[in-house]
Design a protein around this motif. Structure first.
Motif, PDB file in Angstrom:
ATOM      1  N   THR A 461      64.402  79.258 -52.894  1.00 50.56           N
ATOM      2  CA  THR A 461      64.759  80.632 -53.251  1.00 50.56           C
ATOM      3  C   THR A 461      64.345  81.645 -52.195  1.00 50.56           C
ATOM      4  OG1 THR A 461      62.690  80.822 -54.490  1.00 50.56           O
ATOM      5  CG2 THR A 461      64.660  80.179 -55.727  1.00 50.56           C
ATOM      6  N   ASN A 462      63.146  81.501 -51.628  1.00 57.73           N
ATOM      7  CA  ASN A 462      62.515  82.604 -50.901  1.00 57.73           C
ATOM      8  C   ASN A 462      62.733  82.584 -49.396  1.00 57.73           C
ATOM      9  OD1 ASN A 462      61.588  83.311 -53.389  1.00 57.73           O
ATOM     10  ND2 ASN A 462      59.432  83.332 -52.848  1.00 57.73           N
ATOM     11  N   TRP A 463      62.733  83.791 -48.840  1.00 60.04           N
ATOM     12  CA  TRP A 463      62.763  84.014 -47.401  1.00 60.04           C
ATOM     13  C   TRP A 463      61.314  84.031 -46.903  1.00 60.04           C
ATOM     14  CZ3 TRP A 463      65.306  83.855 -43.088  1.00 60.04           C
ATOM     15  CH2 TRP A 463      64.962  84.658 -42.003  1.00 60.04           C
ATOM     16  N   PRO A 464      60.990  83.316 -45.817  1.00 60.75           N
ATOM     17  CA  PRO A 464      59.591  83.179 -45.407  1.00 60.75           C
ATOM     18  C   PRO A 464      59.048  84.328 -44.568  1.00 60.75           C
ATOM     19  CG  PRO A 464      60.970  81.849 -43.983  1.00 60.75           C
ATOM     20  CD  PRO A 464      61.881  82.432 -45.040  1.00 60.75           C
ATOM     21  N   GLY A 465      59.887  85.279 -44.202  1.00 60.06           N
ATOM     22  CA  GLY A 465      59.430  86.354 -43.325  1.00 60.06           C
ATOM     23  C   GLY A 465      59.607  87.736 -43.927  1.00 60.06           C
ATOM     24  N   LEU A 466      59.674  88.731 -43.052  1.00 63.21           N
ATOM     25  CA  LEU A 466      59.876  90.109 -43.468  1.00 63.21           C
ATOM     26  C   LEU A 466      61.363  90.420 -43.575  1.00 63.21           C
ATOM     27  CD1 LEU A 466      57.224  91.902 -41.201  1.00 63.21           C
ATOM     28  CD2 LEU A 466      56.955  91.101 -43.558  1.00 63.21           C
ATOM     29  N   VAL A 467      61.679  91.453 -44.336  1.00 61.28           N
ATOM     30  CA  VAL A 467      63.061  91.908 -44.428  1.00 61.28           C
ATOM     31  C   VAL A 467      63.555  92.346 -43.051  1.00 61.28           C
ATOM     32  CG1 VAL A 467      64.634  93.590 -45.471  1.00 61.28           C
ATOM     33  CG2 VAL A 467      62.762  92.616 -46.825  1.00 61.28           C
ATOM     34  N   ARG A 468      62.672  92.945 -42.294  1.00 67.47           N
ATOM     35  CA  ARG A 468      63.042  93.439 -40.961  1.00 67.47           C
ATOM     36  C   ARG A 468      63.565  92.291 -40.093  1.00 67.47           C
ATOM     37  NH1 ARG A 468      58.644  95.412 -40.116  1.00 67.47           N
ATOM     38  NH2 ARG A 468      59.025  97.546 -40.819  1.00 67.47           N
ATOM     39  N   GLU A 469      62.902  91.154 -40.172  1.00 66.21           N
ATOM     40  CA  GLU A 469      63.374  89.994 -39.401  1.00 66.21           C
ATOM     41  C   GLU A 469      64.746  89.552 -39.874  1.00 66.21           C
ATOM     42  OE1 GLU A 469      62.568  85.214 -38.819  1.00 66.21           O
ATOM     43  OE2 GLU A 469      61.121  86.420 -39.954  1.00 66.21           O
ATOM     44  N   TYR A 470      64.945  89.481 -41.185  1.00 60.15           N
ATOM     45  CA  TYR A 470      66.230  89.031 -41.724  1.00 60.15           C
ATOM     46  C   TYR A 470      67.355  89.986 -41.322  1.00 60.15           C
ATOM     47  CZ  TYR A 470      69.715  87.165 -44.923  1.00 60.15           C
ATOM     48  OH  TYR A 470      70.864  86.605 -45.464  1.00 60.15           O
ATOM     49  N   ARG A 471      67.071  91.283 -41.398  1.00 61.38           N
ATOM     50  CA  ARG A 471      68.090  92.265 -41.031  1.00 61.38           C
ATOM     51  C   ARG A 471      68.447  92.134 -39.547  1.00 61.38           C
ATOM     52  NH1 ARG A 471      68.935  96.395 -44.937  1.00 61.38           N
ATOM     53  NH2 ARG A 471      70.508  97.133 -43.460  1.00 61.38           N
ATOM     54  N   ARG A 472      67.451  91.849 -38.720  1.00 65.93           N
ATOM     55  CA  ARG A 472      67.726  91.660 -37.288  1.00 65.93           C
ATOM     56  C   ARG A 472      68.608  90.436 -37.069  1.00 65.93           C
ATOM     57  NH1 ARG A 472      65.470  88.246 -33.997  1.00 65.93           N
ATOM     58  NH2 ARG A 472      63.650  87.885 -35.354  1.00 65.93           N
ATOM     59  N   ARG A 473      68.334  89.358 -37.796  1.00 71.39           N
ATOM     60  CA  ARG A 473      69.067  88.118 -37.576  1.00 71.39           C
ATOM     61  C   ARG A 473      70.468  88.148 -38.178  1.00 71.39           C
ATOM     62  NH1 ARG A 473      64.718  83.225 -38.309  1.00 71.39           N
ATOM     63  NH2 ARG A 473      66.611  82.017 -37.878  1.00 71.39           N
ATOM     64  N   THR A 474      70.715  89.078 -39.100  1.00 74.90           N
ATOM     65  CA  THR A 474      72.060  89.211 -39.674  1.00 74.90           C
ATOM     66  C   THR A 474      72.795  90.428 -39.127  1.00 74.90           C
ATOM     67  OG1 THR A 474      71.097  90.378 -41.584  1.00 74.90           O
ATOM     68  CG2 THR A 474      71.496  87.999 -41.822  1.00 74.90           C
ATOM     69  N   ALA A 475      72.231  91.085 -38.123  1.00 74.69           N
ATOM     70  CA  ALA A 475      72.851  92.308 -37.586  1.00 74.69           C
ATOM     71  C   ALA A 475      74.181  92.018 -36.903  1.00 74.69           C
ATOM     72  CB  ALA A 475      71.893  92.999 -36.610  1.00 74.69           C
ATOM     73  N   ARG A 476      74.335  90.808 -36.396  1.00 78.34           N
ATOM     74  CA  ARG A 476      75.617  90.433 -35.788  1.00 78.34           C
ATOM     75  C   ARG A 476      75.845  88.943 -35.995  1.00 78.34           C
ATOM     76  NH1 ARG A 476      75.753  87.691 -31.088  1.00 78.34           N
ATOM     77  NH2 ARG A 476      73.752  87.311 -30.015  1.00 78.34           N
ATOM     78  N   VAL A 477      77.106  88.547 -35.991  1.00 81.58           N
ATOM     79  CA  VAL A 477      77.470  87.141 -36.117  1.00 81.58           C
ATOM     80  C   VAL A 477      77.468  86.515 -34.737  1.00 81.58           C
ATOM     81  CG1 VAL A 477      79.300  85.526 -36.734  1.00 81.58           C
ATOM     82  CG2 VAL A 477      78.851  87.517 -38.190  1.00 81.58           C
ATOM     83  N   ASP A 478      76.736  85.442 -34.583  1.00 75.82           N
ATOM     84  CA  ASP A 478      76.743  84.680 -33.339  1.00 75.82           C
ATOM     85  C   ASP A 478      77.944  83.743 -33.382  1.00 75.82           C
ATOM     86  OD1 ASP A 478      76.343  83.080 -31.137  1.00 75.82           O
ATOM     87  OD2 ASP A 478      74.245  82.608 -31.590  1.00 75.82           O
ATOM     88  N   ALA A 479      78.983  84.075 -32.630  1.00 74.07           N
ATOM     89  CA  ALA A 479      80.225  83.310 -32.674  1.00 74.07           C
ATOM     90  C   ALA A 479      80.012  81.852 -32.299  1.00 74.07           C
ATOM     91  CB  ALA A 479      81.264  83.947 -31.750  1.00 74.07           C
ATOM     92  N   ALA A 480      78.983  81.560 -31.498  1.00 76.20           N
ATOM     93  CA  ALA A 480      78.727  80.180 -31.088  1.00 76.20           C
ATOM     94  C   ALA A 480      78.284  79.309 -32.260  1.00 76.20           C
ATOM     95  CB  ALA A 480      77.665  80.157 -29.996  1.00 76.20           C
ATOM     96  N   GLU A 481      77.854  79.932 -33.356  1.00 75.93           N
ATOM     97  CA  GLU A 481      77.404  79.171 -34.526  1.00 75.93           C
ATOM     98  C   GLU A 481      78.545  78.826 -35.475  1.00 75.93           C
ATOM     99  OE1 GLU A 481      72.803  80.758 -34.888  1.00 75.93           O
ATOM    100  OE2 GLU A 481      74.356  81.725 -36.120  1.00 75.93           O
TER     101      GLU A 481
END
Length: 493
Positions: A461-481
């Motif tokens: 269920t849970n995210w292991p970090g801060l919301v700030r980290e999650y927002r940074r990692r979802t700020a853009r889609v990495d097309a290579a993924e």
């Protein structure tokens, strides 16, 4: 798909997640949206949980969409009717309310690889087709009622807190409450004053700390309206405190000890009786289970018509609840405050992806999704509030808004190529899953049994970090993924 800019989208669920992602997609120009909702109104948990005292444990300035601030919240921590009214107003103002189909239960969905579309099966036999499928059913939508021996024999009314029976008058009644989670600590103080007796059956004591609540005055509302930055300042401060609380519960032990001290002082001040305090002392590290906020839970438990029972329940009898010491605690009404099936993501829907693969098989040892959003082999399906996106100390709305923007950008990828589908690469998803397992395996949440964990011990269920980290990692889609598969590739050209 009607054009290269307006792929059709089906959203499952009309709670904060479903309404929010529809709003963000509409603002981006995607208007061919259908929201399927099995109930007769929007709201999700805020429609279903109408028990006395139902309220949010996140301040309303932060438990609301950043694009739709509310200047007239009645309290710092608003209660269920006001939260539901806010969501309804927002859905109407953003133009998504008319896109909801009520009374429409989804039983399953399957991906048509040939046409690159999802076929969504409804309970009435109808099938809806869409280019993009967005399940937004949440983690707290299916109540758990424990399978206790003899439960069906109980002579009085019995119901779960999320299905509160308002036709039952509790005045002067003996009420048995099973569970001491987030719902129970809100409704017990409300029903205690008029009940003849409230017996609370506690399996494990929660950590409860003070709730810094207050009613807003007219001058607050005038200030928020005249100077919007004042409310934004409060929202930002609340977000920062939430991040600090998350750090205290998961990473920084000295700060965690401070939170533990606050709990102990709160308990000591509000519960003078040493024997009762001992029963209310948790046997696990703070943060392992959900931290709760209340100013009236402990005072309610000290009242002469309340008893806290820690013995294991062995059976339900027609007259009440029997515990392991053989005693039957007589009751007229039985209320289950026993939470939800949080780890059963998307159940009971049957979802099939590429090659007919079953999502239940994909998640046999626990749900997982890249960034909690995309599952390899299930293209053009993007989850809201999916696996590993829940929080221990901040606003889930802040997490979901990161998902809304990320999903919007994925839909743009779909829109750029007619009849194409977007599928996250397994290498990317596996890399993320390995990271989650490693980080969560060292987290506070593996230290006790809770609704955060699967039976095999995995935290899904849970995210292991801060919301700030999650927002940074979802700020853009990495097309290579992601693999963007077009129609000619599907035909083998």
């Amino acid at each position: 798909m009607s054009s290269t800019t307006t792929p059709s989208v089906v959203v499952i669920g009309a709670g904060f997640g479903g309404i929010g992602v529809a709003c963000v997609l509409r603002r981006a120009g995607f208007t061919d949206i259908t929201i399927l909702e099995k109930a007769d109104g929007i709201g999700g948990v805020w429609r279903d949980n109408t028990y006395p005292g139902a309220a949010c444990d996140v301040p309303s300035s932060l438990y609301s969409y950043s694009f739709a601030p509310n200047r007239t919240w009645p309290r710092r921590y608003s209660e269920q009717p006001d939260i539901l009214a806010y969501l309804r107003r927002t859905a109407e103002a953003e133009g998504v309310l008319h896109q909801v189909r009520f009374g429409t239960e989804v039983t399953g969905a399957w991906f048509d690889e040939g046409d690159g579309v999802w076929h969504v099966d409804l309970a009435g036999g109808e099938t809806v087709t869409a280019d993009v499928l967005i399940p937004a059913v949440g983690q707290l939508s299916r109540p758990i009622v424990p399978d206790l021996p003899g439960a069906a024999t109980f002579a009085g009314p019995a119901f779960h807190s999320a299905r509160w029976d308002h036709d039952v008058d509790l005045t002067g009644k003996r009420i048995a409450v099973v569970g001491t989670g987030a719902s129970a600590i809100q409704f017990v103080p409300r029903i205690q004053p008029s009940a003849a007796q409230v017996t609370v059956f506690q399996r494990s004591a929660p950590y409860v700390i003070p709730k810094p609540d207050r009613a807003y005055r007219p001058w607050h509302h005038r200030m928020f309206t005249a100077v919007p930055a004042s409310q934004q300042l409060g929202r930002g401060a609340t977000f920062g405190i939430g991040e600090l609380l998350t750090t205290a519960l998961t990473a920084w032990l000295p700060l965690g000890r401070l939170a533990d001290l606050i709990f102990r002082l709160h308990l000591r001040v509000q519960v003078p009786d040493a024997e009762l305090r001992a029963r209310l002392m948790p046997g696990y590290r703070i943060g392992c289970k959900r931290l709760l906020f209340s100013n009236d839970w402990y005072p309610a438990l000290t009242q002469p018509n309340v008893d806290v029972v820690t013995g294991r329940i062995t059976e339900i009898t027609p007259a009440g609840v029997r515990t392991e010491d053989g005693r039957v605690h007589e009751a007229d009404v039985l209320v289950y405050g026993t939470g939800f099936t949080a780890t059963d993501f998307l159940a009971p829907m049957a979802i099939r992806g590429l090659g007919g693969r079953d999502l239940n098989d994909e998640w046999a040892d626990g749900a997982r999704a890249h960034l909690g959003i995309a599952v390899p082999g299930f293209p053009n399906m993007f989850l809201v509030y999916g696996p590993n996106t829940n929080l221990g100390g901040n606003s889930i709305i802040a997490m979901m808004e990161g998902q809304f923007g990320y999903i919007r950008d994925l839909v743009r990828l779909v829109a750029a190529r007619p009849r194409s589908y977007v599928d996250v690469k397994r290498t990317a998803a596996d890399r993320f899953d390995t990271e989650m397992r490693d980080r969560l395996g060292r987290s506070v949440w593996v230290g006790c049994e809770s609704w955060y964990r699967e039976e095999n011990g995995r935290v899904t269920t849970n995210w292991p970090g801060l919301v700030r980290e999650y927002r940074r990692r979802t700020a853009r889609v990495d097309a290579a993924e992601y693999a963007v598969v077009g129609p000619r590739l599907r035909q083998g050209a």
